[in-house]
Design a protein around this motif. Structure first.
Motif, PDB file in Angstrom:
ATOM      1  N   GLY A 113      21.307  -4.891  14.549  1.00  0.00           N
ATOM      2  CA  GLY A 113      22.725  -4.884  14.895  1.00  0.00           C
ATOM      3  C   GLY A 113      23.126  -5.945  15.898  1.00  0.00           C
ATOM      4  N   LEU A 114      22.171  -6.663  16.463  1.00  0.00           N
ATOM      5  CA  LEU A 114      22.490  -7.756  17.387  1.00  0.00           C
ATOM      6  C   LEU A 114      22.410  -9.068  16.615  1.00  0.00           C
ATOM      7  N   ASP A 115      23.451  -9.893  16.745  1.00  0.00           N
ATOM      8  CA  ASP A 115      23.403 -11.191  16.070  1.00  0.00           C
ATOM      9  C   ASP A 115      22.588 -12.178  16.905  1.00  0.00           C
ATOM     10  N   GLY A 116      22.391 -13.360  16.390  1.00  0.00           N
ATOM     11  CA  GLY A 116      21.573 -14.370  17.059  1.00  0.00           C
ATOM     12  C   GLY A 116      22.065 -14.712  18.453  1.00  0.00           C
ATOM     13  N   LYS A 117      23.381 -14.788  18.612  1.00  0.00           N
ATOM     14  CA  LYS A 117      23.952 -15.103  19.917  1.00  0.00           C
ATOM     15  C   LYS A 117      23.637 -14.003  20.926  1.00  0.00           C
ATOM     16  N   ASP A 118      23.773 -12.747  20.513  1.00  0.00           N
ATOM     17  CA  ASP A 118      23.451 -11.621  21.399  1.00  0.00           C
ATOM     18  C   ASP A 118      21.965 -11.613  21.749  1.00  0.00           C
ATOM     19  N   ARG A 119      21.123 -11.923  20.789  1.00  0.00           N
ATOM     20  CA  ARG A 119      19.671 -11.945  21.028  1.00  0.00           C
ATOM     21  C   ARG A 119      19.299 -13.025  22.047  1.00  0.00           C
ATOM     22  N   ARG A 120      19.868 -14.222  21.879  1.00  0.00           N
ATOM     23  CA  ARG A 120      19.585 -15.304  22.826  1.00  0.00           C
ATOM     24  C   ARG A 120      20.091 -14.945  24.218  1.00  0.00           C
ATOM     25  N   ARG A 121      21.268 -14.365  24.289  1.00  0.00           N
ATOM     26  CA  ARG A 121      21.833 -13.974  25.592  1.00  0.00           C
ATOM     27  C   ARG A 121      20.970 -12.901  26.256  1.00  0.00           C
ATOM     28  N   LEU A 122      20.531 -11.930  25.481  1.00  0.00           N
ATOM     29  CA  LEU A 122      19.673 -10.877  26.028  1.00  0.00           C
ATOM     30  C   LEU A 122      18.368 -11.461  26.564  1.00  0.00           C
ATOM     31  N   ARG A 123      17.732 -12.358  25.789  1.00  0.00           N
ATOM     32  CA  ARG A 123      16.500 -13.017  26.255  1.00  0.00           C
ATOM     33  C   ARG A 123      16.735 -13.740  27.568  1.00  0.00           C
ATOM     34  N   LYS A 124      17.824 -14.500  27.608  1.00  0.00           N
ATOM     35  CA  LYS A 124      18.132 -15.291  28.795  1.00  0.00           C
ATOM     36  C   LYS A 124      18.382 -14.389  30.005  1.00  0.00           C
ATOM     37  N   LEU A 125      19.132 -13.313  29.820  1.00  0.00           N
ATOM     38  CA  LEU A 125      19.419 -12.391  30.925  1.00  0.00           C
ATOM     39  C   LEU A 125      18.153 -11.690  31.416  1.00  0.00           C
ATOM     40  N   LEU A 126      17.287 -11.296  30.492  1.00  0.00           N
ATOM     41  CA  LEU A 126      16.041 -10.634  30.897  1.00  0.00           C
ATOM     42  C   LEU A 126      15.132 -11.604  31.647  1.00  0.00           C
ATOM     43  N   ARG A 127      15.093 -12.858  31.223  1.00  0.00           N
ATOM     44  CA  ARG A 127      14.290 -13.853  31.944  1.00  0.00           C
ATOM     45  C   ARG A 127      14.839 -14.072  33.350  1.00  0.00           C
ATOM     46  N   ARG A 128      16.152 -14.108  33.465  1.00  0.00           N
ATOM     47  CA  ARG A 128      16.768 -14.282  34.785  1.00  0.00           C
ATOM     48  C   ARG A 128      16.419 -13.085  35.679  1.00  0.00           C
ATOM     49  N   ALA A 129      16.490 -11.885  35.128  1.00  0.00           N
ATOM     50  CA  ALA A 129      16.138 -10.688  35.897  1.00  0.00           C
ATOM     51  C   ALA A 129      14.676 -10.747  36.331  1.00  0.00           C
ATOM     52  N   ALA A 130      13.805 -11.221  35.433  1.00  0.00           N
ATOM     53  CA  ALA A 130      12.378 -11.341  35.770  1.00  0.00           C
ATOM     54  C   ALA A 130      12.167 -12.359  36.884  1.00  0.00           C
ATOM     55  N   ARG A 131      12.874 -13.487  36.809  1.00  0.00           N
ATOM     56  CA  ARG A 131      12.766 -14.495  37.879  1.00  0.00           C
ATOM     57  C   ARG A 131      13.233 -13.925  39.212  1.00  0.00           C
ATOM     58  N   ASN A 132      14.345 -13.174  39.196  1.00  0.00           N
ATOM     59  CA  ASN A 132      14.855 -12.570  40.425  1.00  0.00           C
ATOM     60  C   ASN A 132      13.825 -11.630  41.039  1.00  0.00           C
ATOM     61  N   LEU A 133      13.214 -10.796  40.207  1.00  0.00           N
ATOM     62  CA  LEU A 133      12.209  -9.856  40.714  1.00  0.00           C
ATOM     63  C   LEU A 133      10.963 -10.588  41.199  1.00  0.00           C
ATOM     64  N   ALA A 134      10.554 -11.625  40.471  1.00  0.00           N
ATOM     65  CA  ALA A 134       9.388 -12.402  40.892  1.00  0.00           C
ATOM     66  C   ALA A 134       9.651 -13.050  42.250  1.00  0.00           C
ATOM     67  N   ALA A 135      10.829 -13.609  42.416  1.00  0.00           N
ATOM     68  CA  ALA A 135      11.171 -14.251  43.695  1.00  0.00           C
ATOM     69  C   ALA A 135      11.192 -13.215  44.819  1.00  0.00           C
ATOM     70  N   ALA A 136      11.750 -12.061  44.545  1.00  0.00           N
ATOM     71  CA  ALA A 136      11.816 -11.011  45.566  1.00  0.00           C
ATOM     72  C   ALA A 136      10.426 -10.532  45.968  1.00  0.00           C
ATOM     73  N   ALA A 137       9.498 -10.585  45.022  1.00  0.00           N
ATOM     74  CA  ALA A 137       8.124 -10.152  45.292  1.00  0.00           C
ATOM     75  C   ALA A 137       7.252 -11.297  45.794  1.00  0.00           C
ATOM     76  N   GLY A 138       7.822 -12.502  45.880  1.00  0.00           N
ATOM     77  CA  GLY A 138       7.052 -13.653  46.339  1.00  0.00           C
ATOM     78  C   GLY A 138       6.088 -14.179  45.290  1.00  0.00           C
ATOM     79  N   LEU A 139       6.364 -13.894  44.024  1.00  0.00           N
ATOM     80  CA  LEU A 139       5.500 -14.347  42.936  1.00  0.00           C
ATOM     81  C   LEU A 139       6.063 -15.610  42.305  1.00  0.00           C
ATOM     82  N   ASP A 140       5.216 -16.305  41.575  1.00  0.00           N
ATOM     83  CA  ASP A 140       5.616 -17.512  40.866  1.00  0.00           C
ATOM     84  C   ASP A 140       6.367 -17.104  39.604  1.00  0.00           C
ATOM     85  N   ALA A 141       7.584 -17.534  39.483  1.00  0.00           N
ATOM     86  CA  ALA A 141       8.398 -17.201  38.313  1.00  0.00           C
ATOM     87  C   ALA A 141       8.416 -18.343  37.309  1.00  0.00           C
TER      88      ALA A 141
END
Length: 184
Positions: A139-167
């Motif tokens: 039910g998610l089109d290609g645009k939604d899938r790319r946006r979801l991937r990008k948002l999840l990666r950004r969230a992962a980078r934020n958490l990595a930075a907060a934990a002092g890890l290499d993102a």
């Protein structure tokens, strides 16, 4: 009981059910954790058909991508402690899926690679991943899938930075958000 009272009594359980929400129902983190659990369960059910347990597929996939890895590199790639990687490799070796070789000049260095049977499992695991991802993203089109991937990666980078890890891993994949043949 009068008709109005019966209708009111029938609605009471529905109203109670509406009020009984998970504690983090409006939380993005809660939704992410629930989706991850359900995803892990679907993958785990399918892995059982391959006589594998959840987590073992990540080792097989890492080795399929890299070819040969040291135990230290494998642990770092999977972001687990070396004893955890070693225990999983021991189990996969007992199944005939991986082989270990010590480095000729230094017996402390152990290199791990997939056997032919391991490569066959890697192909099957890839198919499982594709099937479960299709179920998850229905039910998610290609645009939604790319946006979801990008948002999840950004969230992962934020958490990595907060934990002092290499993102770095998440940042390197941002370039992969181009069109992957997905619709939309």
């Amino acid at each position: 009981m009068a008709a109005g009272e019966q209708a009111q009594a029938a609605q009471a359980p529905r109203k109670a059910a509406k009020r009984l929400r998970p504690p983090g129902a409006k939380s993005v983190a809660w939704a992410l954790v629930q989706a991850a659990r359900l995803h892990r369960g679907r993958v785990g059910d399918r892995l059982a058909g391959l006589d594998l347990f959840a987590g073992q597929e990540q080792v097989v996939q890492a080795l399929a991508a890299a070819g040969t890895m040291t135990m230290g590199d494998l642990a770092a790639t999977l972001r687990v402690r070396p004893p955890t990687a070693s225990k999983t490799i021991t189990r996969l070796a007992a199944l005939g899926l991986v082989e270990r070789r010590t480095e000729a000049g230094d017996g402390r260095i152990v290199r791990v690679s997939l056997t032919a049977a391991g490569l066959a499992k890697a192909a099957a695991i890839e198919g499982i991943g594709e099937e479960v991802e299709a179920e998850m993203l229905a039910g998610l089109d290609g645009k939604d899938r790319r946006r979801l991937r990008k948002l999840l990666r950004r969230a992962a980078r934020n958490l990595a930075a907060a934990a002092g890890l290499d993102a770095q891993d998440a940042e390197a994949e941002d370039d992969l958000d181009g069109d992957h043949g997905e619709p939309g």
